[in-house]
Design an enzyme around this catalytic site. Structure first.
Site, PDB file in Angstrom:
ATOM      1  N   ARG A   1       1.367  -5.475  15.656  1.00 54.82           N
ATOM      2  CA  ARG A   1       1.933  -4.292  15.012  1.00 54.82           C
ATOM      3  C   ARG A   1       0.992  -3.091  15.153  1.00 54.82           C
ATOM      4  O   ARG A   1      -0.175  -3.176  14.844  1.00 54.82           O
ATOM      5  CB  ARG A   1       2.201  -4.566  13.531  1.00 54.82           C
ATOM      6  CG  ARG A   1       3.377  -5.491  13.274  1.00 54.82           C
ATOM      7  CD  ARG A   1       3.534  -5.774  11.794  1.00 54.82           C
ATOM      8  NE  ARG A   1       2.409  -6.566  11.277  1.00 54.82           N
ATOM      9  CZ  ARG A   1       2.256  -6.869   9.989  1.00 54.82           C
ATOM     10  NH1 ARG A   1       3.121  -6.437   9.087  1.00 54.82           N
ATOM     11  NH2 ARG A   1       1.228  -7.598   9.599  1.00 54.82           N
TER      12      ARG A   1
ATOM     13  N   THR B   1       0.845  -1.193   0.000  1.00 57.24           N
ATOM     14  CA  THR B   1       0.000   0.000   0.000  1.00 57.24           C
ATOM     15  C   THR B   1       0.884   1.248   0.000  1.00 57.24           C
ATOM     16  O   THR B   1       1.769   1.389   0.844  1.00 57.24           O
ATOM     17  CB  THR B   1      -0.907   0.023   1.241  1.00 57.24           C
ATOM     18  OG1 THR B   1      -1.646  -1.195   1.298  1.00 57.24           O
ATOM     19  CG2 THR B   1      -1.858   1.206   1.185  1.00 57.24           C
TER      20      THR B   1
ATOM     21  N   CYS C   1      -2.404  -1.399   8.749  1.00 58.91           N
ATOM     22  CA  CYS C   1      -3.117  -0.912   7.551  1.00 58.91           C
ATOM     23  C   CYS C   1      -3.957   0.320   7.860  1.00 58.91           C
ATOM     24  O   CYS C   1      -3.570   1.435   7.533  1.00 58.91           O
ATOM     25  CB  CYS C   1      -4.006  -2.029   6.989  1.00 58.91           C
ATOM     26  SG  CYS C   1      -3.076  -3.402   6.257  1.00 58.91           S
TER      27      CYS C   1
END
Length: 324
Positions: free
Chosen positions: A234, A23, A163
């Site tokens: 994370r 991304t 994300c």
């Protein structure tokens, strides 16, 4: 991305196609990565080698939406290469593909997927802050609103991970570089980033209401991962709750059956405890921060045996002291 491009550039040969899946903001593949490939390999872009971009859409812990079952966006640096890239993915992806008109369009499509979700959750989080101030149950409000056919049903909570909690910054960085201030996206990030502190502060206030001495109070935080039923820690925003509680000099125990203890120690310096429901330690408060299946299966008595103050971030505890 640069390091990966340097590695690939060392073995790049004529007529190769390099496909990126990470991304990024629109333009990274062709403006950042391709020049690295050219510099390292000595080859010319769209003459000696070509590029493609097809963002991954894997949802950690999701056993239904696997690689083959998720429709894939594809693209290429020339129309011919775009066809080749699309054909490659169609041979693997059962759900099919969507061929974008350019690499930049494909890059942009991916970064707005997570940005849109981040903004939508931020709205629900802000509504939760408003309704909590009003003394209204946010969950009941959402259930009522969700009876309308086009209402997007989301729940308030922590927004972390590698994300949704990160990708919007790629887009805002590029936008600001071009002179545009993306106020809505940045505002959403500010709201979501503040939820951990808000939950911790609410926990402290409720402990005070129960005549608890805050300094040296014992608090159990259940869950460390950024989402339920996966081991990924994370960019987990549970850290914000823990650190805020520790700033009040509370002793915080952390329990997460999904997390490798060595990994938690390595990345955050935390010593995870064993199952607290298997021993008799009492807590001044419990914060249920992640909706793991092991936590959902517990009943109210399991929680109240350990503490009088139950903070339910995920809406999985029956009759908690407070629910976000």
């Amino acid at each position: 991305m640069v390091k990966a491009s340097e590695t690939v550039g060392k073995v790049l040969k004529k007529d190769d196609i390099v496909i990126y899946e990470s991304t990024v903001y629109p333009g990274v593949t062709e403006e950042v990565c391709v020049p690295v490939l050219e510099r390292i390999s000595g080859l010319s872009f769209n003459k000696d080698f070509f590029a493609g971009y097809s963002p991954e859409r894997i949802n950690p812990g999701d056993k239904k939406h696997t690689v083959k079952n998720i429709l894939k966006v594809t693209s290429g640096s020339t129309p011919e290469v775009a066809d080749k890239v699309d054909t490659l993915y169609r041979s693997i992806i059962q759900a099919g593909t969507h061929k974008a008109s350019s690499i930049k369009v494909a890059e942009a499509s991916k970064v707005i997927e997570n940005t849109q979700r981040d903004v939508n959750i931020a709205l629900i989080n802000e509504l939760a802050l408003i309704f909590n101030t009003m003394g209204i149950d946010t969950g009941e409000v959402i259930e009522a609103a969700a009876t309308k056919w086009n209402f997007i049903k989301l729940k308030p909570g922590l927004v972390g991970g590698h994300c949704i909690g990160v990708d919007p910054y790629y887009l805002t960085y590029k936008a600001e570089e071009l002179g545009y201030k993306p106020n809505l996206i940045l505002g959403a990030r500010q709201i979501n980033n503040g939820m951990g502190k808000y939950i911790a502060d609410k926990t402290i206030k409720l402990m005070i209401e129960h005549d608890t001495k805050i300094k040296d109070a014992n608090v159990l935080v259940m869950g460390l991962t950024f989402k339920e039923n996966c081991p990924d820690i994370r960019n987990t925003k549970v850290i914000d709750i823990i650190e805020e509680l520790q700033s009040f000099k509370c002793h915080v125990d952390i329990y997460d059956p999904w997390v490798d203890k060595a990994e938690a120690k390595l990345h955050y310096g935390f010593e995870l405890i064993r199952n607290p429901f298997e021993h008799d330690k009492k807590y001044d408060a419990i914060v249920v921060a992640v909706g793991h299946e092991q936590f959902v299966s517990l009943n109210s008595e399991n929680y109240t045996k350990l503490s009088r103050v139950i903070i339910d971030v995920k809406g999985i505890v029956k009759n908690p002291t407070w629910r976000l």
